[in-house]
Design a protein around this motif. Structure first.
Motif, mmCIF file in Angstrom:
data_model
loop_
_atom_site.group_PDB
_atom_site.id
_atom_site.type_symbol
_atom_site.label_atom_id
_atom_site.label_comp_id
_atom_site.label_asym_id
_atom_site.label_seq_id
_atom_site.Cartn_x
_atom_site.Cartn_y
_atom_site.Cartn_z
ATOM 1 N N SER A 1 0.904 -1.159 -0.072
ATOM 2 C CA SER A 1 -0.041 0.049 -0.193
ATOM 3 C C SER A 1 0.988 1.207 0.042
ATOM 4 C CB SER A 1 -0.808 0.049 1.107
ATOM 5 O OG SER A 1 -1.810 -1.153 1.330
ATOM 6 N N LEU A 2 2.012 1.228 0.619
ATOM 7 C CA LEU A 2 3.069 2.302 0.826
ATOM 8 C C LEU A 2 3.289 2.524 -0.449
ATOM 9 C CD1 LEU A 2 4.485 4.637 2.091
ATOM 10 C CD2 LEU A 2 6.019 2.787 3.061
ATOM 11 N N ALA A 3 3.869 1.397 -1.270
ATOM 12 C CA ALA A 3 4.444 1.795 -2.460
ATOM 13 C C ALA A 3 3.359 2.225 -3.712
ATOM 14 C CB ALA A 3 4.986 0.244 -3.061
ATOM 15 N N ALA A 4 2.257 1.795 -3.489
ATOM 16 C CA ALA A 4 1.066 2.284 -4.488
ATOM 17 C C ALA A 4 0.904 3.947 -3.989
ATOM 18 C CB ALA A 4 -0.183 1.601 -4.102
ATOM 19 N N THR A 5 1.042 4.507 -2.618
ATOM 20 C CA THR A 5 1.034 5.904 -2.436
ATOM 21 C C THR A 5 2.333 6.572 -3.088
ATOM 22 O OG1 THR A 5 1.956 5.479 -0.255
ATOM 23 C CG2 THR A 5 -0.294 5.426 -0.392
ATOM 24 N N VAL A 6 3.436 5.763 -3.071
ATOM 25 C CA VAL A 6 4.717 6.597 -3.491
ATOM 26 C C VAL A 6 4.315 6.668 -5.049
ATOM 27 C CG1 VAL A 6 7.017 6.350 -3.708
ATOM 28 C CG2 VAL A 6 6.202 5.949 -1.751
ATOM 29 N N GLN A 7 4.007 5.488 -5.743
ATOM 30 C CA GLN A 7 3.722 5.310 -7.218
ATOM 31 C C GLN A 7 2.694 6.553 -7.731
ATOM 32 O OE1 GLN A 7 2.978 1.705 -8.794
ATOM 33 N NE2 GLN A 7 2.574 2.522 -10.677
ATOM 34 N N ASN A 8 1.752 6.754 -7.084
ATOM 35 C CA ASN A 8 0.884 7.866 -7.376
ATOM 36 C C ASN A 8 1.192 9.035 -7.554
ATOM 37 O OD1 ASN A 8 -1.245 5.790 -7.595
ATOM 38 N ND2 ASN A 8 -2.391 6.098 -5.710
ATOM 39 N N ASN A 9 2.511 9.461 -6.798
ATOM 40 C CA ASN A 9 3.095 10.715 -7.100
ATOM 41 C C ASN A 9 3.773 10.681 -8.404
ATOM 42 O OD1 ASN A 9 4.452 12.995 -6.802
ATOM 43 N ND2 ASN A 9 5.164 12.630 -4.746
ATOM 44 N N PRO A 10 3.150 11.603 -9.297
ATOM 45 C CA PRO A 10 3.999 11.481 -10.737
ATOM 46 C C PRO A 10 5.566 11.841 -10.559
ATOM 47 C CG PRO A 10 1.855 12.847 -10.613
ATOM 48 C CD PRO A 10 2.233 12.559 -9.236
ATOM 49 N N SER A 11 5.869 12.544 -9.960
ATOM 50 C CA SER A 11 7.405 12.782 -9.497
ATOM 51 C C SER A 11 8.248 11.694 -9.222
ATOM 52 C CB SER A 11 7.712 14.037 -8.508
ATOM 53 O OG SER A 11 7.242 13.793 -7.583
ATOM 54 N N GLN A 12 7.458 10.675 -8.642
ATOM 55 C CA GLN A 12 8.185 9.390 -8.142
ATOM 56 C C GLN A 12 7.812 8.194 -8.754
ATOM 57 O OE1 GLN A 12 6.818 9.383 -3.956
ATOM 58 N NE2 GLN A 12 8.255 11.046 -3.289
ATOM 59 N N LYS A 13 7.176 8.300 -10.075
ATOM 60 C CA LYS A 13 6.976 7.161 -10.655
ATOM 61 C C LYS A 13 8.043 6.671 -11.402
ATOM 62 C CE LYS A 13 2.096 7.385 -11.893
ATOM 63 N NZ LYS A 13 0.881 7.678 -12.933
ATOM 64 N N ASP A 14 8.404 5.360 -11.398
ATOM 65 C CA ASP A 14 9.499 4.710 -12.088
ATOM 66 C C ASP A 14 9.352 3.240 -12.235
ATOM 67 O OD1 ASP A 14 13.113 4.652 -11.219
ATOM 68 O OD2 ASP A 14 11.972 4.058 -13.047
ATOM 69 N N MET A 15 8.796 3.136 -13.492
ATOM 70 C CA MET A 15 8.234 1.657 -13.996
ATOM 71 C C MET A 15 9.593 1.043 -14.854
ATOM 72 S SD MET A 15 5.640 1.102 -12.289
ATOM 73 C CE MET A 15 5.018 -0.359 -12.952
ATOM 74 N N SER A 16 9.600 -0.333 -14.525
ATOM 75 C CA SER A 16 10.796 -0.853 -15.463
ATOM 76 C C SER A 16 10.276 -2.348 -15.767
ATOM 77 C CB SER A 16 12.062 -0.740 -14.702
ATOM 78 O OG SER A 16 12.056 -1.674 -13.635
ATOM 79 N N HIS A 17 10.548 -3.054 -16.781
ATOM 80 C CA HIS A 17 10.284 -4.275 -17.066
ATOM 81 C C HIS A 17 11.490 -5.147 -16.574
ATOM 82 C CE1 HIS A 17 8.629 -7.427 -19.473
ATOM 83 N NE2 HIS A 17 9.622 -7.956 -19.377
ATOM 84 N N THR A 18 11.355 -5.503 -15.297
ATOM 85 C CA THR A 18 12.205 -6.669 -14.677
ATOM 86 C C THR A 18 11.512 -7.576 -14.069
ATOM 87 O OG1 THR A 18 12.666 -5.518 -12.913
ATOM 88 C CG2 THR A 18 14.287 -5.081 -14.473
ATOM 89 N N GLY A 19 11.979 -8.695 -13.651
ATOM 90 C CA GLY A 19 11.313 -9.669 -12.786
ATOM 91 C C GLY A 19 11.158 -9.525 -11.466
ATOM 92 N N THR A 20 11.987 -8.354 -11.047
ATOM 93 C CA THR A 20 11.889 -7.985 -9.511
ATOM 94 C C THR A 20 11.447 -6.637 -9.471
ATOM 95 O OG1 THR A 20 14.205 -7.615 -9.362
ATOM 96 C CG2 THR A 20 13.638 -9.788 -9.015
ATOM 97 N N LEU A 21 11.858 -5.693 -9.974
ATOM 98 C CA LEU A 21 11.708 -4.628 -9.608
ATOM 99 C C LEU A 21 10.113 -4.018 -10.577
ATOM 100 C CD1 LEU A 21 12.373 -1.476 -8.410
ATOM 101 C CD2 LEU A 21 13.694 -1.117 -10.839
ATOM 102 N N GLU A 22 9.236 -3.806 -9.707
ATOM 103 C CA GLU A 22 7.767 -3.536 -10.272
ATOM 104 C C GLU A 22 7.270 -2.156 -9.612
ATOM 105 O OE1 GLU A 22 5.440 -6.738 -9.533
ATOM 106 O OE2 GLU A 22 6.609 -8.156 -11.003
ATOM 107 N N LEU A 23 7.797 -1.890 -8.654
ATOM 108 C CA LEU A 23 7.108 -0.488 -7.865
ATOM 109 C C LEU A 23 8.207 0.445 -7.611
ATOM 110 C CD1 LEU A 23 4.277 -2.188 -5.713
ATOM 111 C CD2 LEU A 23 3.942 -0.913 -7.889
ATOM 112 N N GLY A 24 9.159 0.658 -8.433
ATOM 113 C CA GLY A 24 10.131 2.003 -8.336
ATOM 114 C C GLY A 24 10.853 2.064 -6.895
ATOM 115 N N ARG A 25 10.279 2.880 -6.103
ATOM 116 C CA ARG A 25 11.322 3.322 -5.275
ATOM 117 C C ARG A 25 11.133 2.292 -3.855
ATOM 118 N NH1 ARG A 25 12.458 8.943 -4.713
ATOM 119 N NH2 ARG A 25 12.172 8.842 -2.288
ATOM 120 N N LEU A 26 10.149 1.553 -3.801
ATOM 121 C CA LEU A 26 10.075 0.374 -2.850
ATOM 122 C C LEU A 26 10.449 -0.962 -3.579
ATOM 123 C CD1 LEU A 26 7.363 1.812 -0.704
ATOM 124 C CD2 LEU A 26 9.879 1.629 -0.002
ATOM 125 N N GLY A 27 10.951 -1.002 -4.714
ATOM 126 C CA GLY A 27 11.171 -2.467 -5.304
ATOM 127 C C GLY A 27 12.093 -3.040 -4.516
#
Length: 459
Positions: free
Chosen positions: A95-121
């Motif tokens: 849930s915390l990762a989702a709130t961080v992702q909803n911030n446009p300045s903190q979005k960081d999506m990538s295509h890897t098997g492990t990193l899915e939610l940017g700053r808290l991946g």
């Protein structure tokens, strides 16, 4: 204990909340979870937070401290309660990762098997594998209890579980290695050292369960076919209690069982239960990188096919490949072909690296997908004739090129001829090699894979 009470009495004189948080963070990295829990509870640090994200983060740390303290006090018998707390903690972290992702300045999506939610991946990946490790320990404990009660006369299903447990610990080791390779470049040496301890712990459990339950032959066969276990990490740091325990257990217990093997492996179930309890009672430190909230910049990579070695069906020098949709490239059977990988490594990625690197690498994996036509001989699917004869993926040695000062690179990838007709998939994993020749993974914005249509070509 007396030392715990002294630390708590000293912390009572600290009024600055940031200093208390630093003390909690230090307690996590030194595996003093009881001290961290009491500070978070007695000083009510979650209630002192003025922001929702900070409150969620403090609540997560409190739950983790409680769960790890249960394991330290109760050993294997505390796995169920600990897992229940960690599951709740993982949901809160998500849930915390989702709130961080909803911030446009903190979005960081990538295509890897492990990193899915940017700053808290890193935090999500690390906690998920920790929970899976405890789940597997609970399954192993249940199997040992069944063996003791039945005298070794276990059911066919339990016998299958017995052979799968060592392979499962090997898969957990591979997942920790993936976290190490993806995040280790951007964190401190202490984080790398602690991650290597968790890798060594899964590797030890794989070897020990295999030696105890006599699954050696099946595990060796699976390693040869799947390449699950990767012995690529240095020796563990024995300054940590878990690292010292693993070294002593491997030298004093595991090697003895591997050499002797004087009795049926099913009769070793009580020893395995005792080892599980000992291992879980030994505190496992959390890496300092768990408290470092950051995102890893993703690279935008272009993948194209060089037509110089392909049939002359087009006048273009290169065939661009859209990695967002499945697009086939025609390849002549029995002839080599070449792919070209190019792109720019983001400046943020280079700056965040803890060690300098100057080489870009790419690991190619070839996978046979199917026949060209439905009326092809079905038996040919399992033929071992040619490079594509095996249905198992074929992993090749990494290709490398030099990274330019501006962050750009161009890497030609010469592919060996594929003799057998059919559809194939080539997957590329991007990485880098630092000045110490250590290889790390690099996330990309899109998957680097293409599909090949291999067919005999005639004029």
């Amino acid at each position: 204990s007396e030392s715990m009470q002294r630390c708590l009495s000293l912390s009572e004189g600290i009024t600055n909340h940031w200093s208390l948080f630093q003390l909690v963070r230090f307690s996590f990295t030194t595996s003093n979870f009881g001290l961290a829990r009491q500070i978070l509870n007695q000083r009510q640090l979650p209630q002192q937070c003025s922001r929702q994200q900070s409150f969620l983060w403090m609540t997560i740390l409190l739950k983790i401290a409680e769960a790890e303290e249960m394991l330290g006090n109760n050993g294997a018998s505390g796995i169920s309660d600990s897992l229940e707390t960690l599951n709740s903690c993982h949901s809160t972290l998500f849930s915390l990762a989702a709130t961080v992702q909803n911030n446009p300045s903190q979005k960081d999506m990538s295509h890897t098997g492990t990193l899915e939610l940017g700053r808290l991946g890193f935090q999500l990946d690390f906690l998920r594998v920790r929970m899976d490790f405890l789940n597997l320990c609970m399954i192993t404990r249940s199997l040992c209890s069944e063996i003791i009660v039945t005298g070794g006369n276990v059911s066919a299903r339990s016998n299958l579980v017995r052979h799968n447990i060592p392979k499962s610990f090997g898969m957990l080791e591979s997942r920790y290695i993936n976290i190490y390779r993806l995040h280790g470049l951007h964190h401190c040496q202490q984080t790398k050292s602690i991650l290597r301890i968790y890798i060594a712990m899964c590797k030890f459990m794989r070897d020990f369960v295999d030696a105890m339950l006599s699954c050696q032959s099946k595990l060796d066969a699976s390693k040869k076919q799947q390449g699950v276990v990767q012995d690529c990490c240095p020796k563990v740091d024995e300054r940590y209690s878990m690292g010292s325990l693993l070294t002593r257990l491997r030298a004093g217990v595991l090697e003895k069982f591997q050499v002797e093997k004087s009795k049926d492996g099913l009769l070793h179930a009580p020893e395995l239960l005792n080892l599980l309890d000992t291992l879980l009672r030994c505190p496992s430190p959390f890496p300092p990188g768990f408290f470092h909230i950051m995102s890893i910049a993703c690279s935008c990579i272009n993948l194209s096919a060089d037509t110089g070695l392909l049939p002359k069906k087009k006048n273009d020098d290169h065939i661009p490949i859209d990695t967002n949709r499945a697009e086939c490239v025609d390849v002549t059977s029995g002839l080599p072909f070449k792919l070209i990988l190019s792109g720019i490594i983001p400046e943020e990625f280079i700056r965040s690296a803890d060690v300098e690197f100057n080489q870009i690498i790419a690991v190619k994996t070839l996978q046979y997908e199917g026949q060209l036509y439905e009326d092809d001989d079905a038996e040919d699917t399992h033929s071992e004739h040619g490079n594509g004869g095996l249905n198992l993926p074929i992993r090749h040695e990494p290709f490398s090129t030099t990274l330019q000062p501006c962050g750009q690179f161009i890497m030609p990838i010469l592919c060996e001829p594929i003799v057998r007709e059919g559809f194939y998939r080539i997957e590329l994993k991007l990485g880098c090699r630092d000045v110490r020749c250590t290889e790390w993974a690099m996330p990309t914005t899109t998957p680097l894979e293409i599909f090949l249509r291999v067919e005999y070509y005639s004029e």
